[in-house]
Design an enzyme around this catalytic site. Sequence first.
Site: not given
Length: 212
Positions: A14, A19, A64, A66, A91, A112
Site C-alpha cells: 500500500y 490512500h 489498517y 478502518n 487523503d 473510514n
Amino acid sequence: MRLIVGLGNPGPRYARNRHNIGFLAVDEIARVHRASPFRRRFQGEAAEVVLGSERAILLKPQTYMNESGRSVGEAQRFFKIALADVIVLHDELDLAPAKLRVKLGGGNAGHNGLRSITAQCGNDYRRVRLGIGHPGDKAQVHAYVLNDFAKAEEPWVEDLCRAIADHAAVMAAGEDASFQNKVHLAMVGRGWDAVKTPAEAGKAKAASRDAN
C-alpha cells in the site's frame, strides 16, 4: 505537545497508494526535521520531533485504515494530549489534487480512518485534508484510493509533502490559516495551481485528439 497523525495502510503493498498520502507527508516531516527513528508503539509507528517551539509525536497507525482510532486513542491517552492538539493528515477525495485545506472537527465525509478516530477519541481534532481528486464515479472510489499514484502524479505528491514539511512548525503552532496559505503559495510557485486527476487528464487528451 502535539500528536501529528498520518493515515494510511501498513506494508509495501500500500506504500504508494493514494490512500497513503498521510503516511507520505508524515515521513517527509520526519526526514526534514530529523525526527527520532520510528519505532513500534501504540499499535503504530511513532517518532519524536521538535517543530519550531513545539514538541510533537509523529504517528503512523499500523492497524489498517478502518481501525486507525485504536492507535491514535492509545497514543493520545498515554501522552495526555488534548483532542484539539491532535492533527490528522489524510487523503481527501472532495478536494482537487495538490490542494490542502485545514479544518477543526466537522464531518468525516465517508473516510473510514476519520470515522474510527472520531469513534475512539471524539470529533474535535484538526484535519489536514490532502486533495487527491475524485475518479468521477462513486463505484470507482475504492479502487482509486487503493491504487498507486500515477507516474505523472508523483511530482506534485512529492512537492506537496515537502511544502507540508517545510511549514510544519506553523502547523504545529496552530496557525492554520497561515499554514494553509504558505503551502498554497509553495505549490503555486512550483506550478501546481491546477492539477487534473488521471481521469480528467485522460478526457482532456481525448478531447484534444478529437479536435485535431
